[in-house]
Design a protein around this motif. Structure first.
Motif, PDB file in Angstrom:
ATOM      1  N   LYS A 181       1.042  -0.999  -0.133  1.00  0.00           N
ATOM      2  CA  LYS A 181       0.247  -0.044   0.110  1.00  0.00           C
ATOM      3  C   LYS A 181       0.985   0.619   0.537  1.00  0.00           C
ATOM      4  CE  LYS A 181      -3.377  -2.152   2.343  1.00  0.00           C
ATOM      5  NZ  LYS A 181      -4.770  -2.451   3.282  1.00  0.00           N
ATOM      6  N   GLY A 182       0.438   2.443  -0.297  1.00  0.00           N
ATOM      7  CA  GLY A 182       1.406   3.260  -0.390  1.00  0.00           C
ATOM      8  C   GLY A 182       1.537   4.042  -1.469  1.00  0.00           C
ATOM      9  N   TYR A 183       1.742   3.024  -2.689  1.00  0.00           N
ATOM     10  CA  TYR A 183       2.305   4.196  -3.803  1.00  0.00           C
ATOM     11  C   TYR A 183       1.101   4.841  -4.870  1.00  0.00           C
ATOM     12  CZ  TYR A 183       6.456   1.209  -3.743  1.00  0.00           C
ATOM     13  OH  TYR A 183       7.772   0.048  -3.067  1.00  0.00           O
ATOM     14  N   GLU A 184       1.470   5.216  -5.366  1.00  0.00           N
ATOM     15  CA  GLU A 184       0.558   6.847  -5.973  1.00  0.00           C
ATOM     16  C   GLU A 184       1.321   7.019  -7.670  1.00  0.00           C
ATOM     17  OE1 GLU A 184       0.438  10.522  -3.886  1.00  0.00           O
ATOM     18  OE2 GLU A 184      -0.532   9.435  -2.333  1.00  0.00           O
ATOM     19  N   GLU A 185       0.010   7.011  -8.482  1.00  0.00           N
ATOM     20  CA  GLU A 185       1.127   7.073 -10.156  1.00  0.00           C
ATOM     21  C   GLU A 185       1.386   8.358  -9.860  1.00  0.00           C
ATOM     22  OE1 GLU A 185      -0.381   5.688 -13.866  1.00  0.00           O
ATOM     23  OE2 GLU A 185      -1.648   7.615 -13.382  1.00  0.00           O
ATOM     24  N   VAL A 186       2.935   8.670 -10.807  1.00  0.00           N
ATOM     25  CA  VAL A 186       3.531  10.496 -10.326  1.00  0.00           C
ATOM     26  C   VAL A 186       2.740  11.040 -11.507  1.00  0.00           C
ATOM     27  CG1 VAL A 186       5.692  11.799 -11.250  1.00  0.00           C
ATOM     28  CG2 VAL A 186       5.487   8.955  -9.867  1.00  0.00           C
ATOM     29  N   PRO A 187       2.392  11.909 -11.313  1.00  0.00           N
ATOM     30  CA  PRO A 187       1.495  12.995 -11.738  1.00  0.00           C
ATOM     31  C   PRO A 187       1.991  12.994 -13.640  1.00  0.00           C
ATOM     32  CG  PRO A 187       1.076  13.902 -10.246  1.00  0.00           C
ATOM     33  CD  PRO A 187       2.264  12.505  -9.854  1.00  0.00           C
ATOM     34  N   ALA A 188       1.451  13.547 -14.860  1.00  0.00           N
ATOM     35  CA  ALA A 188       2.133  13.502 -16.185  1.00  0.00           C
ATOM     36  C   ALA A 188       2.402  14.866 -16.307  1.00  0.00           C
ATOM     37  CB  ALA A 188       1.573  12.728 -17.314  1.00  0.00           C
ATOM     38  N   ASP A 189       1.392  15.856 -16.074  1.00  0.00           N
ATOM     39  CA  ASP A 189       1.818  17.498 -16.577  1.00  0.00           C
ATOM     40  C   ASP A 189       2.979  17.855 -15.859  1.00  0.00           C
ATOM     41  OD1 ASP A 189       1.279  17.157 -13.939  1.00  0.00           O
ATOM     42  OD2 ASP A 189       0.035  18.960 -13.784  1.00  0.00           O
ATOM     43  N   LYS A 190       3.454  17.033 -14.831  1.00  0.00           N
ATOM     44  CA  LYS A 190       4.880  17.922 -14.421  1.00  0.00           C
ATOM     45  C   LYS A 190       5.912  17.395 -14.283  1.00  0.00           C
ATOM     46  CE  LYS A 190       2.453  21.906 -11.981  1.00  0.00           C
ATOM     47  NZ  LYS A 190       1.466  21.469 -12.209  1.00  0.00           N
ATOM     48  N   ILE A 191       7.240  17.687 -14.775  1.00  0.00           N
ATOM     49  CA  ILE A 191       8.222  17.020 -14.125  1.00  0.00           C
ATOM     50  C   ILE A 191       8.470  17.615 -12.243  1.00  0.00           C
ATOM     51  CG2 ILE A 191      11.054  16.918 -14.056  1.00  0.00           C
ATOM     52  CD1 ILE A 191      10.576  17.122 -17.366  1.00  0.00           C
ATOM     53  N   PHE A 192       9.421  16.341 -12.003  1.00  0.00           N
ATOM     54  CA  PHE A 192       9.432  17.066 -10.127  1.00  0.00           C
ATOM     55  C   PHE A 192      11.291  16.755 -10.108  1.00  0.00           C
ATOM     56  CE2 PHE A 192       5.376  15.310 -11.236  1.00  0.00           C
ATOM     57  CZ  PHE A 192       4.598  15.476 -10.216  1.00  0.00           C
ATOM     58  N   SER A 193      11.211  17.814  -8.550  1.00  0.00           N
ATOM     59  CA  SER A 193      12.574  16.785  -8.717  1.00  0.00           C
ATOM     60  C   SER A 193      13.050  17.256  -7.393  1.00  0.00           C
ATOM     61  CB  SER A 193      13.636  18.319  -9.033  1.00  0.00           C
ATOM     62  OG  SER A 193      13.028  19.862  -8.757  1.00  0.00           O
ATOM     63  N   ILE A 194      14.146  16.860  -7.095  1.00  0.00           N
ATOM     64  CA  ILE A 194      14.839  16.342  -5.472  1.00  0.00           C
ATOM     65  C   ILE A 194      15.756  16.981  -5.007  1.00  0.00           C
ATOM     66  CG2 ILE A 194      14.892  15.483  -2.891  1.00  0.00           C
ATOM     67  CD1 ILE A 194      12.779  13.327  -3.974  1.00  0.00           C
ATOM     68  N   SER A 195      15.857  17.794  -3.794  1.00  0.00           N
ATOM     69  CA  SER A 195      17.500  18.666  -4.243  1.00  0.00           C
ATOM     70  C   SER A 195      17.924  17.593  -2.794  1.00  0.00           C
ATOM     71  CB  SER A 195      17.292  19.558  -3.461  1.00  0.00           C
ATOM     72  OG  SER A 195      18.716  20.363  -3.177  1.00  0.00           O
ATOM     73  N   LEU A 196      19.438  17.299  -2.944  1.00  0.00           N
ATOM     74  CA  LEU A 196      20.217  16.491  -2.181  1.00  0.00           C
ATOM     75  C   LEU A 196      20.770  17.098  -1.052  1.00  0.00           C
ATOM     76  CD1 LEU A 196      21.284  13.500  -4.366  1.00  0.00           C
ATOM     77  CD2 LEU A 196      18.779  13.573  -2.840  1.00  0.00           C
ATOM     78  N   SER A 197      20.976  18.541  -1.157  1.00  0.00           N
ATOM     79  CA  SER A 197      21.390  19.201  -0.744  1.00  0.00           C
ATOM     80  C   SER A 197      20.594  20.063   0.747  1.00  0.00           C
ATOM     81  CB  SER A 197      22.055  20.702  -1.434  1.00  0.00           C
ATOM     82  OG  SER A 197      23.181  20.490  -2.212  1.00  0.00           O
ATOM     83  N   ASP A 198      18.984  19.792   0.574  1.00  0.00           N
ATOM     84  CA  ASP A 198      18.038  20.069   1.292  1.00  0.00           C
ATOM     85  C   ASP A 198      17.839  18.721   2.645  1.00  0.00           C
ATOM     86  OD1 ASP A 198      17.670  23.179   0.319  1.00  0.00           O
ATOM     87  OD2 ASP A 198      15.890  21.630  -1.083  1.00  0.00           O
ATOM     88  N   GLU A 199      18.000  18.598   3.603  1.00  0.00           N
ATOM     89  CA  GLU A 199      17.646  17.986   4.562  1.00  0.00           C
ATOM     90  C   GLU A 199      15.944  17.520   4.740  1.00  0.00           C
ATOM     91  OE1 GLU A 199      19.293  19.734   8.254  1.00  0.00           O
ATOM     92  OE2 GLU A 199      20.743  20.146   7.671  1.00  0.00           O
ATOM     93  N   ASP A 200      15.246  17.993   4.079  1.00  0.00           N
ATOM     94  CA  ASP A 200      13.514  18.026   4.406  1.00  0.00           C
ATOM     95  C   ASP A 200      13.768  16.987   2.580  1.00  0.00           C
ATOM     96  OD1 ASP A 200      13.888  19.472   2.840  1.00  0.00           O
ATOM     97  OD2 ASP A 200      12.006  20.598   3.853  1.00  0.00           O
ATOM     98  N   TYR A 201      14.598  17.231   1.976  1.00  0.00           N
ATOM     99  CA  TYR A 201      14.345  15.743   0.739  1.00  0.00           C
ATOM    100  C   TYR A 201      12.473  16.173   0.387  1.00  0.00           C
ATOM    101  CZ  TYR A 201      18.258  13.100   1.395  1.00  0.00           C
ATOM    102  OH  TYR A 201      19.609  13.295   2.111  1.00  0.00           O
TER     103      TYR A 201
END
Length: 314
Positions: A105-125
């Motif tokens: 449980k808990g998986y969700e489909e990634v929306p297709a209308d945008k691209i997403f990013s995660i900065s590894l420089s931020d502690e909260d990701y």
């Protein structure tokens, strides 16, 4: 903490030779499109979203840009490839990205209308949405083009013989776009070593309707005549035909025939549904228009019990 499915860390395009990049990136018939895209991503100074906005084709990807310490992930604007995400919650403090879920449980489909990013420089990701386009430059394949809604009223019937210039131009342009689309998807399909020359490389889901018939015939224009085309026709067993067979009409006496012939006729009758009948009719038309082509009509029969069970499960 971030976690990626170890087999799905980067999934851009097909790992084989079949091309999935249709426009926006030069790829020859003998090159791997995933490698070509990866090379452009690591050798270009362009932003990742900008590069992807120029690509036409189905994709899902996870890409780490070391220079900016950022992870980008997303799908093509039409969402033709699967990518799911499971955020970290409570005792599971990690984020999971994968092509498909493992059933948890808990998986969700990634929306297709945008691209997403995660900065590894931020502690909260934190996950940040990123526009596929910039203000100064809009990628040609960044977003699907909107549908035209200024359609004529239902009472208006366009002239058909002859077509007015504006309608003729519209039809010609539409066919040109459709033909180019089919050509891009069929011209470089590889032939596997295990396949003989008489094996079809192209198959079309085929009901005999106008849409599948047009696609099949356009594919015919771009494939060598020496190669067959498979027309895949799906028919769902008709329970009414079964009922009629169990309780035959008393007014007609059945003709005497062999047991095998009777079983063959019974089997064919069960799957004589509209899509099967229109498919067979259009098959004869194809064979008349292009007798030099081998058209393989592949009958895919789905028993009533299987259809019923699948519908109940869904």
């Amino acid at each position: 903490m971030l976690r990626f499915s170890h087999t799905q860390t980067i999934k851009t395009y097909s790992a084989g030779m079949e091309k999935q990049v249709f426009e926006g990136l030069p790829v020859s018939a003998v090159e791997n499109d995933g490698v070509k895209l990866f090379e452009r991503l690591i050798n270009s100074n362009e932003p990742v979203p900008h590069i992807l906005s120029e690509i036409e084709g189905p994709y899902a990807f996870v890409y780490y840009e070391h220079r900016k310490r950022k992870i980008y992930f997303g799908r093509d604007p039409l969402g033709r490839r699967s990518l799911v995400i499971r955020p970290g919650i409570e005792d599971r403090q990690y984020l999971t990205l994968a092509s498909v879920s493992n059933g948890e449980k808990g998986y969700e489909e990634v929306p297709a209308d945008k691209i997403f990013s995660i900065s590894l420089s931020d502690e909260d990701y934190q996950i940040q949405p990123v526009s596929r386009t910039t203000i100064s430059d809009h990628g040609s394949f960044a977003v699907p083009k909107p549908l035209r809604r200024d359609l004529p009223s239902l009472d208006y019937l366009p002239p058909t013989d002859p077509l007015s210039p504006i309608w003729e131009e519209t039809v010609t342009e539409y066919i040109a776009h459709l033909e180019e689309s089919v050509s891009l998807r069929t011209r470089d399909i590889p032939r596997h070593v295990s396949q003989g020359t008489n094996t079809a490389r192209v198959s079309v889901m085929f009901s005999g309707g106008i849409d599948s018939s047009v696609v099949a015939f356009l594919a015919h224009r771009h494939i060598p005549l020496s190669e067959p085309i498979d027309l895949l026709n799906v028919a769902f067993e008709n329970p009414r035909a079964l009922e009629a067979d169990i309780h035959p009409s008393k007014t007609k006496k059945p003709k005497r025939q062999s047991e095998d012939a009777h079983e063959d006729e019974k089997e064919a009758k069960k799957y004589s549904v509209p899509d099967r009948l229109t498919g067979l009719t259009q098959l004869e038309e194809f064979r008349r228009l292009a007798p030099e082509r081998v058209w393989n009509f592949v009958e895919i029969d789905v028993p009533y019990e299987v259809d019923y069970i699948l519908n109940r499960e869904n």
